[in-house]
Structure formats: C-alpha cells, structure tokens
Design a protein around this motif. Structure first.
Motif, PDB file in Angstrom:
ATOM      1  N   LEU A 151      32.733  44.662  32.114  1.00  0.00           N
ATOM      2  CA  LEU A 151      31.467  44.913  32.794  1.00  0.00           C
ATOM      3  C   LEU A 151      31.749  45.583  34.135  1.00  0.00           C
ATOM      4  O   LEU A 151      32.687  45.220  34.853  1.00  0.00           O
ATOM      5  CB  LEU A 151      30.732  43.594  33.003  1.00  0.00           C
ATOM      6  N   GLY A 152      30.946  46.580  34.478  1.00  0.00           N
ATOM      7  CA  GLY A 152      31.127  47.259  35.744  1.00  0.00           C
ATOM      8  C   GLY A 152      31.091  46.282  36.913  1.00  0.00           C
ATOM      9  O   GLY A 152      30.220  45.415  36.979  1.00  0.00           O
ATOM     10  N   GLY A 153      32.036  46.437  37.833  1.00  0.00           N
ATOM     11  CA  GLY A 153      32.096  45.566  38.997  1.00  0.00           C
ATOM     12  C   GLY A 153      32.822  44.264  38.790  1.00  0.00           C
ATOM     13  O   GLY A 153      32.974  43.475  39.737  1.00  0.00           O
ATOM     14  N   ALA A 154      33.305  43.987  37.575  1.00  0.00           N
ATOM     15  CA  ALA A 154      33.911  42.682  37.273  1.00  0.00           C
ATOM     16  C   ALA A 154      35.198  42.424  38.051  1.00  0.00           C
ATOM     17  O   ALA A 154      35.600  41.275  38.213  1.00  0.00           O
ATOM     18  CB  ALA A 154      34.181  42.554  35.776  1.00  0.00           C
ATOM     19  N   LEU A 155      35.839  43.482  38.543  1.00  0.00           N
ATOM     20  CA  LEU A 155      37.064  43.280  39.307  1.00  0.00           C
ATOM     21  C   LEU A 155      36.812  42.462  40.571  1.00  0.00           C
ATOM     22  O   LEU A 155      37.727  41.816  41.093  1.00  0.00           O
ATOM     23  CB  LEU A 155      37.668  44.642  39.652  1.00  0.00           C
ATOM     24  N   ARG A 156      35.576  42.469  41.038  1.00  0.00           N
ATOM     25  CA  ARG A 156      35.229  41.709  42.238  1.00  0.00           C
ATOM     26  C   ARG A 156      34.899  40.249  41.926  1.00  0.00           C
ATOM     27  O   ARG A 156      34.760  39.440  42.851  1.00  0.00           O
ATOM     28  CB  ARG A 156      34.027  42.351  42.931  1.00  0.00           C
ATOM     29  N   TYR A 157      34.772  39.892  40.672  1.00  0.00           N
ATOM     30  CA  TYR A 157      34.382  38.529  40.313  1.00  0.00           C
ATOM     31  C   TYR A 157      35.541  37.562  40.566  1.00  0.00           C
ATOM     32  O   TYR A 157      36.711  37.963  40.602  1.00  0.00           O
ATOM     33  CB  TYR A 157      33.995  38.456  38.838  1.00  0.00           C
ATOM     34  N   PRO A 158      35.235  36.266  40.680  1.00  0.00           N
ATOM     35  CA  PRO A 158      36.309  35.257  40.706  1.00  0.00           C
ATOM     36  C   PRO A 158      37.147  35.355  39.436  1.00  0.00           C
ATOM     37  O   PRO A 158      36.666  35.795  38.383  1.00  0.00           O
ATOM     38  CB  PRO A 158      35.540  33.931  40.767  1.00  0.00           C
ATOM     39  N   ASP A 159      38.420  34.948  39.524  1.00  0.00           N
ATOM     40  CA  ASP A 159      39.308  35.065  38.371  1.00  0.00           C
ATOM     41  C   ASP A 159      38.739  34.387  37.135  1.00  0.00           C
ATOM     42  O   ASP A 159      38.920  34.862  36.004  1.00  0.00           O
ATOM     43  CB  ASP A 159      40.677  34.459  38.700  1.00  0.00           C
ATOM     44  N   SER A 160      38.034  33.282  37.327  1.00  0.00           N
ATOM     45  CA  SER A 160      37.471  32.561  36.182  1.00  0.00           C
ATOM     46  C   SER A 160      36.420  33.381  35.447  1.00  0.00           C
ATOM     47  O   SER A 160      36.153  33.147  34.267  1.00  0.00           O
ATOM     48  CB  SER A 160      36.856  31.240  36.653  1.00  0.00           C
ATOM     49  N   GLU A 161      35.798  34.346  36.145  1.00  0.00           N
ATOM     50  CA  GLU A 161      34.771  35.175  35.524  1.00  0.00           C
ATOM     51  C   GLU A 161      35.295  36.531  35.077  1.00  0.00           C
ATOM     52  O   GLU A 161      34.657  37.193  34.248  1.00  0.00           O
ATOM     53  CB  GLU A 161      33.601  35.374  36.493  1.00  0.00           C
ATOM     54  N   LYS A 162      36.412  36.962  35.614  1.00  0.00           N
ATOM     55  CA  LYS A 162      36.952  38.272  35.222  1.00  0.00           C
ATOM     56  C   LYS A 162      37.156  38.335  33.714  1.00  0.00           C
ATOM     57  O   LYS A 162      36.716  39.276  33.040  1.00  0.00           O
ATOM     58  CB  LYS A 162      38.276  38.551  35.944  1.00  0.00           C
ATOM     59  N   LYS A 163      37.836  37.331  33.152  1.00  0.00           N
ATOM     60  CA  LYS A 163      38.113  37.328  31.719  1.00  0.00           C
ATOM     61  C   LYS A 163      36.820  37.248  30.914  1.00  0.00           C
ATOM     62  O   LYS A 163      36.682  37.925  29.886  1.00  0.00           O
ATOM     63  CB  LYS A 163      39.025  36.158  31.355  1.00  0.00           C
ATOM     64  N   ALA A 164      35.869  36.449  31.384  1.00  0.00           N
ATOM     65  CA  ALA A 164      34.602  36.296  30.657  1.00  0.00           C
ATOM     66  C   ALA A 164      33.844  37.607  30.562  1.00  0.00           C
ATOM     67  O   ALA A 164      33.056  37.799  29.624  1.00  0.00           O
ATOM     68  CB  ALA A 164      33.747  35.233  31.339  1.00  0.00           C
ATOM     69  N   PHE A 165      34.061  38.505  31.511  1.00  0.00           N
ATOM     70  CA  PHE A 165      33.360  39.784  31.501  1.00  0.00           C
ATOM     71  C   PHE A 165      34.298  40.948  31.191  1.00  0.00           C
ATOM     72  O   PHE A 165      34.039  42.083  31.565  1.00  0.00           O
ATOM     73  CB  PHE A 165      32.616  39.987  32.823  1.00  0.00           C
ATOM     74  N   GLY A 166      35.404  40.654  30.469  1.00  0.00           N
ATOM     75  CA  GLY A 166      36.178  41.691  29.819  1.00  0.00           C
ATOM     76  C   GLY A 166      37.464  42.126  30.458  1.00  0.00           C
ATOM     77  O   GLY A 166      38.243  42.853  29.829  1.00  0.00           O
ATOM     78  N   LEU A 167      37.741  41.735  31.703  1.00  0.00           N
ATOM     79  CA  LEU A 167      39.005  42.157  32.315  1.00  0.00           C
ATOM     80  C   LEU A 167      40.167  41.367  31.720  1.00  0.00           C
ATOM     81  O   LEU A 167      40.109  40.146  31.620  1.00  0.00           O
ATOM     82  CB  LEU A 167      38.955  41.952  33.831  1.00  0.00           C
ATOM     83  N   ALA A 168      41.212  42.073  31.346  1.00  0.00           N
ATOM     84  CA  ALA A 168      42.409  41.424  30.831  1.00  0.00           C
ATOM     85  C   ALA A 168      43.328  41.045  31.979  1.00  0.00           C
ATOM     86  O   ALA A 168      43.343  41.699  33.030  1.00  0.00           O
ATOM     87  CB  ALA A 168      43.144  42.355  29.874  1.00  0.00           C
TER      88      ALA A 168
END
Length: 291
Positions: free
Chosen positions: A254-271
């Motif tokens: 998801l766009g902008g997910a790099l700024r999310y907390p680590d716990s949410e990064k994976k939930a929104f697609g960042l590996a």
C-alpha cells in the motif's frame, strides 16, 4: 543523464518494444505495427532523472508512491532519505528508475536487465533489482525480482509504472475487491470500501488505490484493448489518470506503508527481506483489437 545510445529493441509479429536501460531501466515504447502506440511514447532526448517524462514504463524499487517526510523507521532504527525536489520533504517512487541499468541477456524477443544498487542518500540498503521481459505476437510478459544484498534485514517492495496512451474518454476496468480512501496528499488510508469489479472507473483526473486486484483492462487511443494480469505479491493497484495518459500500477504494498509501524508494514504488503532473500512477481500484458 540518459543518452540516446544503448537502445534495445524487441520484435515479435506486429509488436515492437523499445527500451533504454541506462535511462532507469525504462521501456520507451510499446507499439503495434497496424494500430499505433500502446504506451505514451518517449523519445531518446536526454532528461534529468529527477524530472522524468510522463511516458513509457519504469520500475518501482524498493518502494512506490510518496514516502512522507522522507523518513521511516525499521527494526528500531531511523532512516532519512533525500526528498524529491518536486515534493519536499517527501521522497517519491524509489531511486531505481533514476539509475542506469545493465543488460545481462538480450535476444530478438527477450531482455533481462539488472540494477546492483549500493546504499546511498536515496536508500540506505544494498539491493539487486531485475526486470525480465518477453515479447510475443499478442503481448508482453515481465518478471520483477528484488534481492537484499545488504548485511541487515531490509524493508522491501516493488512494482511497475506504465503510462498507457488513453485519454479521459477511454473505458478502464479492474477486478479489485477493495478500494482505499485517499487523504489530502492522495495517499491511501486504512479506511476501505468494497469495490464492484464490473464498475467502469470514472472519467476525470484522479489517483485511486485498490487491493485484491489481479487484472485491469483499458481501451487505448489507437483502438486496442490491453489486459494486464499480475500475481502475488503484487497485491495492490494504483490507478492514476490524467488527460493524456492512464497509469495502471501493480505494486506489492500500500502506498505510504514504509512510514507505518513495523507491525503494520507486513500487513500492508512490505516484505522484510533478510540478507540474500528475494521476492519476485510476474506481470502479463495481452493486446488485442477491440470487437
């Protein structure tokens, strides 16, 4: 700055694809002999990589869309990357399409190019990105891959950013399950609503964010219908529409997910790629005459 030299051409039946690897791993043109341009064509004139032209297609590594403030945290470390001059203090679309790529294999209908990226002010981890294209007489296949070459675990995403030659009157569909509401910066939020795949996307200028999509269709200006299909982990789709082009961007997060907390990064697609680990995905584009 990219130069007119080093073009790579693929041909199969009525289709021709032209690439300029040194210009950020870009595809400059995709055209049909009898109908015309599928993508907004790019010439070979040099351009400043920070002010890239709106045409052709380019790779998105290791993130896409905006990184607000140019900062992110990962595994209890804080990182700062260079802002993009058109949207300070935000970074934009990752650095891979602003670096020269190298051709590792080329035949009449296929091309593989790679980028061995060394950590710098634009991204703090080493990585290897690869694009492999195969052209047949009815379309194009692309495999994207990203490998962590750093000594530490790296947050990672990827995608592809084509500019279709389609004005605001051209119909476009996607089979997404969910649409994400956008904020004032046109970034997606956690607020979602169901999306009916049979609905045509509206005309007009917009940026919209979807998840659960595996295909999209557009009637381009030359009268051809293009269908794009893609595989996981490309679980998100950005649709950006302007008067002279349409971008259908399959992406892994998801766009902008790099700024999310680590716990949410994976939930929104960042590996979270450990050293040496990689991710890859396939994109296919079929091209046919409208009925």
């Amino acid at each position: 700055m990219p130069s007119p030299e080093g073009l790579v051409v693929l041909e199969n039946g009525p289709l021709t694809a032209v690439f300029q690897p040194k210009a950020g791993g870009r595809m400059l043109r995709l055209s049909h002999r009898d109908h015309g341009e599928v993508l907004v064509p790019l010439g070979t004139d040099p351009f400043d990589p920070l002010y890239w032209p709106k045409g052709g297609a380019y790779p998105l590594f290791p993130f896409h869309n905006k990184l607000e403030g140019g900062t992110f945290s990962f595994e209890e470390r804080a990182f700062q990357v260079m802002p993009h001059p058109t949207s300070p203090p935000d970074a934009l679309h990752g650095p891979a399409h602003r670096r020269p790529w190298c051709v590792t294999a080329h035949e009449r209908t296929s091309l593989t190019m790679v980028l061995d990226y060394a950590a710098d002010d634009d991204w703090p981890f080493d990585f290897r990105a690869e694009q492999s294209f195969t052209l047949d007489s009815a379309g194009l296949a692309l495999r994207l891959s990203l490998q962590n070459k750093a000594k530490a675990t790296m947050p990672a995403g990827f995608g592809w950013h084509p500019y279709f030659a389609a004005d605001l009157s051209r119909p476009v569909f996607c089979d997404a399950l969910v649409e994400h509401a956008s904020d004032r910066a046109s970034l997606p939020t956690h607020e979602t609503r169901p999306y009916a795949a049979e609905c045509k996307l509206l005309a007009g200028e917009f940026t919209r964010h979807f998840s659960g999509a595996r295909s999209a269709d557009v009637l381009v200006d030359c009268g051809l219908i293009v269908r794009m299909n893609w595989q996981s982990p490309l679980d998100y789709l950005v649709v950006h529409r302007m008067p002279t082009y349409l971008c259908l961007e399959p992406v892994s997060h998801l766009g902008g997910a790099l700024r999310y907390p680590d716990s949410e990064k994976k939930a929104f697609g960042l590996a979270a790629l450990t050293p040496g680990a990689f991710i890859q995905a396939d994109v296919a584009m079929s091209i046919r005459k409208a009925d």
